[in-house]
Design a protein around this motif. Structure first.
Motif, PDB file in Angstrom:
ATOM      1  N   MET A   1       0.618  -1.407   0.738  1.00  0.00           N
ATOM      2  CA  MET A   1      -0.192  -0.007   0.123  1.00  0.00           C
ATOM      3  C   MET A   1       0.648   1.425  -0.102  1.00  0.00           C
ATOM      4  N   LEU A   2       0.611   2.321  -0.708  1.00  0.00           N
ATOM      5  CA  LEU A   2       1.502   3.799  -1.203  1.00  0.00           C
ATOM      6  C   LEU A   2       0.472   3.909   0.093  1.00  0.00           C
ATOM      7  N   ILE A   3       1.881   4.919   0.893  1.00  0.00           N
ATOM      8  CA  ILE A   3       1.207   5.681   1.739  1.00  0.00           C
ATOM      9  C   ILE A   3       1.733   7.332   1.485  1.00  0.00           C
ATOM     10  N   TYR A   4       1.726   8.549   2.194  1.00  0.00           N
ATOM     11  CA  TYR A   4       2.034   9.510   1.308  1.00  0.00           C
ATOM     12  C   TYR A   4       2.534  10.722   2.966  1.00  0.00           C
ATOM     13  N   LYS A   5       3.656  11.397   2.014  1.00  0.00           N
ATOM     14  CA  LYS A   5       4.401  12.763   2.842  1.00  0.00           C
ATOM     15  C   LYS A   5       4.154  13.998   2.359  1.00  0.00           C
ATOM     16  N   ILE A   6       4.033  15.002   3.097  1.00  0.00           N
ATOM     17  CA  ILE A   6       4.206  15.869   1.979  1.00  0.00           C
ATOM     18  C   ILE A   6       4.873  16.807   3.094  1.00  0.00           C
ATOM     19  N   PHE A   7       6.698  17.498   2.087  1.00  0.00           N
ATOM     20  CA  PHE A   7       8.033  18.451   2.334  1.00  0.00           C
ATOM     21  C   PHE A   7       7.259  19.748   1.776  1.00  0.00           C
ATOM     22  N   ARG A   8       7.902  20.691   3.050  1.00  0.00           N
ATOM     23  CA  ARG A   8       8.090  22.059   2.212  1.00  0.00           C
ATOM     24  C   ARG A   8       9.347  21.906   0.429  1.00  0.00           C
ATOM     25  N   ALA A   9       9.555  22.393   0.391  1.00  0.00           N
ATOM     26  CA  ALA A   9      10.529  22.277  -0.852  1.00  0.00           C
ATOM     27  C   ALA A   9      11.719  22.816   0.017  1.00  0.00           C
ATOM     28  N   PRO A  10      12.111  23.840   1.268  1.00  0.00           N
ATOM     29  CA  PRO A  10      13.776  23.055   1.757  1.00  0.00           C
ATOM     30  C   PRO A  10      13.695  22.177   2.411  1.00  0.00           C
ATOM     31  N   GLU A  11      12.677  21.600   3.471  1.00  0.00           N
ATOM     32  CA  GLU A  11      12.665  20.293   3.813  1.00  0.00           C
ATOM     33  C   GLU A  11      13.232  19.249   2.694  1.00  0.00           C
ATOM     34  N   TRP A  12      12.441  18.882   1.729  1.00  0.00           N
ATOM     35  CA  TRP A  12      12.740  17.922   0.229  1.00  0.00           C
ATOM     36  C   TRP A  12      14.031  18.249   0.393  1.00  0.00           C
ATOM     37  N   ALA A  13      14.224  19.433  -0.366  1.00  0.00           N
ATOM     38  CA  ALA A  13      15.918  19.683  -0.182  1.00  0.00           C
ATOM     39  C   ALA A  13      16.825  19.000   0.579  1.00  0.00           C
ATOM     40  N   ALA A  14      16.293  19.106   1.585  1.00  0.00           N
ATOM     41  CA  ALA A  14      17.287  19.029   2.790  1.00  0.00           C
ATOM     42  C   ALA A  14      17.487  17.106   2.645  1.00  0.00           C
ATOM     43  N   LEU A  15      16.128  16.309   2.562  1.00  0.00           N
ATOM     44  CA  LEU A  15      16.486  14.895   2.588  1.00  0.00           C
ATOM     45  C   LEU A  15      16.910  14.463   1.149  1.00  0.00           C
ATOM     46  N   GLU A  16      16.621  15.205   0.058  1.00  0.00           N
ATOM     47  CA  GLU A  16      17.865  14.879  -0.998  1.00  0.00           C
ATOM     48  C   GLU A  16      19.783  15.436  -0.446  1.00  0.00           C
ATOM     49  N   GLY A 103      -6.461  28.009  -4.757  1.00  0.00           N
ATOM     50  CA  GLY A 103      -6.500  28.342  -3.748  1.00  0.00           C
ATOM     51  C   GLY A 103      -6.496  26.929  -2.339  1.00  0.00           C
ATOM     52  N   ARG A 104      -6.710  25.663  -3.808  1.00  0.00           N
ATOM     53  CA  ARG A 104      -6.190  24.296  -3.350  1.00  0.00           C
ATOM     54  C   ARG A 104      -5.076  23.575  -3.776  1.00  0.00           C
ATOM     55  N   HIS A 105      -4.531  22.483  -3.188  1.00  0.00           N
ATOM     56  CA  HIS A 105      -3.380  21.661  -3.633  1.00  0.00           C
ATOM     57  C   HIS A 105      -3.761  20.875  -4.852  1.00  0.00           C
ATOM     58  N   ASP A 106      -3.287  20.722  -5.663  1.00  0.00           N
ATOM     59  CA  ASP A 106      -3.475  19.466  -7.526  1.00  0.00           C
ATOM     60  C   ASP A 106      -2.760  18.606  -7.026  1.00  0.00           C
ATOM     61  N   PHE A 107      -3.425  17.786  -6.772  1.00  0.00           N
ATOM     62  CA  PHE A 107      -3.277  16.652  -6.467  1.00  0.00           C
ATOM     63  C   PHE A 107      -3.019  15.319  -7.714  1.00  0.00           C
ATOM     64  N   PRO A 108      -1.617  14.507  -7.656  1.00  0.00           N
ATOM     65  CA  PRO A 108      -1.783  13.715  -8.791  1.00  0.00           C
ATOM     66  C   PRO A 108      -2.546  12.466  -8.431  1.00  0.00           C
ATOM     67  N   GLU A 109      -3.270  11.139  -9.240  1.00  0.00           N
ATOM     68  CA  GLU A 109      -4.246  10.733  -9.291  1.00  0.00           C
ATOM     69  C   GLU A 109      -2.813   9.756  -8.095  1.00  0.00           C
ATOM     70  N   LEU A 110      -4.112   9.361  -6.662  1.00  0.00           N
ATOM     71  CA  LEU A 110      -3.011   8.676  -6.239  1.00  0.00           C
ATOM     72  C   LEU A 110      -4.116   7.147  -5.993  1.00  0.00           C
ATOM     73  N   GLU A 111      -2.872   6.151  -5.479  1.00  0.00           N
ATOM     74  CA  GLU A 111      -3.392   4.942  -5.307  1.00  0.00           C
ATOM     75  C   GLU A 111      -4.270   4.211  -4.111  1.00  0.00           C
TER      76      GLU A 111
END
Length: 111
Positions: A1-16, A103-111
Motif C-alpha cells: 500500500m502506498l502512503i504519502y508525506k508532504i514536504f515543504r521545498a526546503p525540507e525536501w531539499a534537505a532530504l535529497e 487556493g487548493r492543492h492539485d493532487f496527482p491521481e493516488l493509489e
C-alpha cells in the motif's frame, strides 16, 4: 500500500542532500514522522499546509518501511501511519510537486 508525506521545498531539499531526515519540525517535536494514507492526504494538506505553495508529495511503500511504521489513532480516532525512524531517500518511490491552484492543492491521481 502506498502512503504519502508532504514536504515543504526546503525540507525536501534537505532530504535529497542528506539522504535521510527526521522530518519536518513538527515531526521532530512529536518524535515520529507524520504520514498519511491516500484517503487522508488531501485533508492533511488542507489542514496543515493551507495556502502554502512549493510543496512536494512523496510516495512510500508502507510494507518496505519495516517495524518503524505504526498506525496510530489521531484526529477523530482515525488511524494514521507514523514512522519511528529516519526517512531515507531510498524509501521514496516517487516525488511530485503539489501545486497550489485556485487556493487548493492539485493532487496527482493516488493509489
Amino acid at each position: 500500500m502506498l502512503i504519502y508525506k508532504i514536504f515543504r521545498a526546503p525540507e525536501w531539499a534537505a532530504l535529497e542532500e542528506a539522504g535521510q531526515t527526521d522530518g519536518a519540525p513538527i515531526d521532530v517535536t512529536d518524535g515520529y514522522i507524520h504520514i498519511s494514507t491516500a484517503a487522508q492526504v488531501e485533508e492533511t494538506a488542507a489542514k496543515h499546509f493551507a495556502g502554502e505553495d512549493g510543496l512536494m508529495l512523496i510516495a512510500l511503500e508502507a510494507e518496505s518501511l519495516g517495524e518503524g511504521l505504526r498506525c496510530e489513532p489521531s484526529r477523530g480516532g482515525a488511524l494514521f501511519p507514523h514512522l519511528y525512524r529516519p526517512l531515507r531517500l531510498d524509501d521514496v518511490l516517487w516525488s511530485k510537486p503539489l501545486p497550489l491552484v485556485g487556493g487548493r492543492h492539485d493532487f496527482p491521481e493516488l493509489e
